[in-house]
Scaffold this motif. Structure first.
Motif, PDB file in Angstrom:
ATOM      1  N   PRO A  70       0.836  -1.206   0.000  1.00  0.00           N
ATOM      2  CA  PRO A  70       0.000   0.000   0.000  1.00  0.00           C
ATOM      3  C   PRO A  70       0.873   1.259   0.000  1.00  0.00           C
ATOM      4  O   PRO A  70       1.990   1.251   0.528  1.00  0.00           O
ATOM      5  CB  PRO A  70      -0.782  -0.116   1.308  1.00  0.00           C
ATOM      6  CG  PRO A  70       0.105  -0.914   2.197  1.00  0.00           C
ATOM      7  CD  PRO A  70       0.830  -1.883   1.294  1.00  0.00           C
ATOM      8  N   VAL A  71       0.363   2.325  -0.587  1.00  0.00           N
ATOM      9  CA  VAL A  71       1.123   3.576  -0.605  1.00  0.00           C
ATOM     10  C   VAL A  71       1.402   4.076   0.809  1.00  0.00           C
ATOM     11  O   VAL A  71       2.390   4.782   1.021  1.00  0.00           O
ATOM     12  CB  VAL A  71       0.429   4.676  -1.446  1.00  0.00           C
ATOM     13  CG1 VAL A  71       0.369   4.283  -2.899  1.00  0.00           C
ATOM     14  CG2 VAL A  71      -0.921   5.041  -0.914  1.00  0.00           C
ATOM     15  N   SER A  72       0.579   3.693   1.767  1.00  0.00           N
ATOM     16  CA  SER A  72       0.797   4.129   3.153  1.00  0.00           C
ATOM     17  C   SER A  72       2.160   3.686   3.681  1.00  0.00           C
ATOM     18  O   SER A  72       2.719   4.306   4.579  1.00  0.00           O
ATOM     19  CB  SER A  72      -0.312   3.612   4.067  1.00  0.00           C
ATOM     20  OG  SER A  72      -0.346   2.198   4.050  1.00  0.00           O
ATOM     21  N   LYS A  73       2.707   2.635   3.102  1.00  0.00           N
ATOM     22  CA  LYS A  73       4.015   2.128   3.526  1.00  0.00           C
ATOM     23  C   LYS A  73       5.143   3.063   3.099  1.00  0.00           C
ATOM     24  O   LYS A  73       6.196   3.086   3.717  1.00  0.00           O
ATOM     25  CB  LYS A  73       4.219   0.729   2.947  1.00  0.00           C
ATOM     26  CG  LYS A  73       5.480   0.036   3.381  1.00  0.00           C
ATOM     27  CD  LYS A  73       5.510  -1.391   2.878  1.00  0.00           C
ATOM     28  CE  LYS A  73       6.785  -2.095   3.294  1.00  0.00           C
ATOM     29  NZ  LYS A  73       6.829  -3.489   2.814  1.00  0.00           N
ATOM     30  N   TYR A  74       4.923   3.843   2.048  1.00  0.00           N
ATOM     31  CA  TYR A  74       5.988   4.658   1.466  1.00  0.00           C
ATOM     32  C   TYR A  74       5.707   6.155   1.414  1.00  0.00           C
ATOM     33  O   TYR A  74       6.614   6.944   1.161  1.00  0.00           O
ATOM     34  CB  TYR A  74       6.269   4.178   0.037  1.00  0.00           C
ATOM     35  CG  TYR A  74       6.631   2.715  -0.023  1.00  0.00           C
ATOM     36  CD1 TYR A  74       7.879   2.269   0.393  1.00  0.00           C
ATOM     37  CD2 TYR A  74       5.705   1.778  -0.473  1.00  0.00           C
ATOM     38  CE1 TYR A  74       8.208   0.924   0.352  1.00  0.00           C
ATOM     39  CE2 TYR A  74       6.033   0.430  -0.523  1.00  0.00           C
ATOM     40  CZ  TYR A  74       7.277   0.008  -0.105  1.00  0.00           C
ATOM     41  OH  TYR A  74       7.598  -1.318  -0.146  1.00  0.00           O
ATOM     42  N   MET A  75       4.473   6.562   1.632  1.00  0.00           N
ATOM     43  CA  MET A  75       4.119   7.979   1.484  1.00  0.00           C
ATOM     44  C   MET A  75       4.778   8.835   2.561  1.00  0.00           C
ATOM     45  O   MET A  75       5.063   8.368   3.661  1.00  0.00           O
ATOM     46  CB  MET A  75       2.604   8.153   1.540  1.00  0.00           C
ATOM     47  CG  MET A  75       1.991   7.880   2.893  1.00  0.00           C
ATOM     48  SD  MET A  75       0.181   7.970   2.798  1.00  0.00           S
ATOM     49  CE  MET A  75      -0.225   7.846   4.541  1.00  0.00           C
ATOM     50  N   SER A  76       5.008  10.080   2.210  1.00  0.00           N
ATOM     51  CA  SER A  76       5.493  11.060   3.182  1.00  0.00           C
ATOM     52  C   SER A  76       4.291  11.610   3.929  1.00  0.00           C
ATOM     53  O   SER A  76       3.271  11.948   3.316  1.00  0.00           O
ATOM     54  CB  SER A  76       6.215  12.205   2.472  1.00  0.00           C
ATOM     55  OG  SER A  76       7.337  11.728   1.773  1.00  0.00           O
ATOM     56  N   THR A  77       4.409  11.680   5.245  1.00  0.00           N
ATOM     57  CA  THR A  77       3.303  12.187   6.053  1.00  0.00           C
ATOM     58  C   THR A  77       3.661  13.474   6.789  1.00  0.00           C
ATOM     59  O   THR A  77       2.785  14.116   7.349  1.00  0.00           O
ATOM     60  CB  THR A  77       2.846  11.129   7.074  1.00  0.00           C
ATOM     61  OG1 THR A  77       3.955  10.760   7.899  1.00  0.00           O
ATOM     62  CG2 THR A  77       2.291   9.900   6.372  1.00  0.00           C
ATOM     63  N   ASP A  78       4.913  13.828   6.788  1.00  0.00           N
ATOM     64  CA  ASP A  78       5.357  15.083   7.402  1.00  0.00           C
ATOM     65  C   ASP A  78       5.208  16.170   6.339  1.00  0.00           C
ATOM     66  O   ASP A  78       6.155  16.530   5.658  1.00  0.00           O
ATOM     67  CB  ASP A  78       6.804  14.959   7.871  1.00  0.00           C
ATOM     68  CG  ASP A  78       7.280  16.176   8.618  1.00  0.00           C
ATOM     69  OD1 ASP A  78       6.436  16.964   9.103  1.00  0.00           O
ATOM     70  OD2 ASP A  78       8.507  16.370   8.709  1.00  0.00           O
TER      71      ASP A  78
END
Length: 129
Positions: A70-78
């Protein structure tokens, strides 16, 4: 350039995916729309992350990616965000200060309304005389 604002140069509409979207699908969205980033939104259409072409380079170099991750594994969240009425000069400084190439453009009522990138600024500068 103090009188040039983000809303004039930003790219819109943007392409969004959800945190559980497989990275292969997110890459396809980017390829199909000829863009270098996708915005990740939750079920309420709220900004939760960003995934960029630069992220894909790092992911690939790491060698641990699978197509179904899933993109959640690699996405930037900051995340750093701007509004459409911010001067482009300030945004250019923000891009440099944070070492990033894309900034989501947000609105208090509409959420994410666009994206401003180093490419957008460069394109403008190449035509400004």
């Amino acid at each position: 350039m103090e009188d040039i604002f983000v809303g004039r140069l930003m790219s819109a509409p943007i392409q969004t995916v959800t945190p559980d979207t497989p990275v292969e699908e997110a890459a396809s969205v980017m390829r199909d729309h000829d863009i270098s980033s996708v915005v990740i939104v939750n079920e309420e259409d709220e900004l939760v992350g960003i995934l960029t072409a630069t992220d894909f380079v790092a992911i690939t170099a790491d060698g641990t990616i699978t197509r179904d991750d899933p993109v959640s594994k690699y996405m930037s969240t900051d995340l750093v965000t701007v509004t459409a009425d911010e001067p482009i000069v300030d945004v250019a400084e923000t891009l440099i200060d944070h070492g990033i190439h894309h900034i989501p453009v947000v609105d208090d009522t509409a959420g994410v309304i666009g994206m401003i990138s180093t490419t957008d600024i460069t394109a403008y500068l190449s035509t400004a005389a």
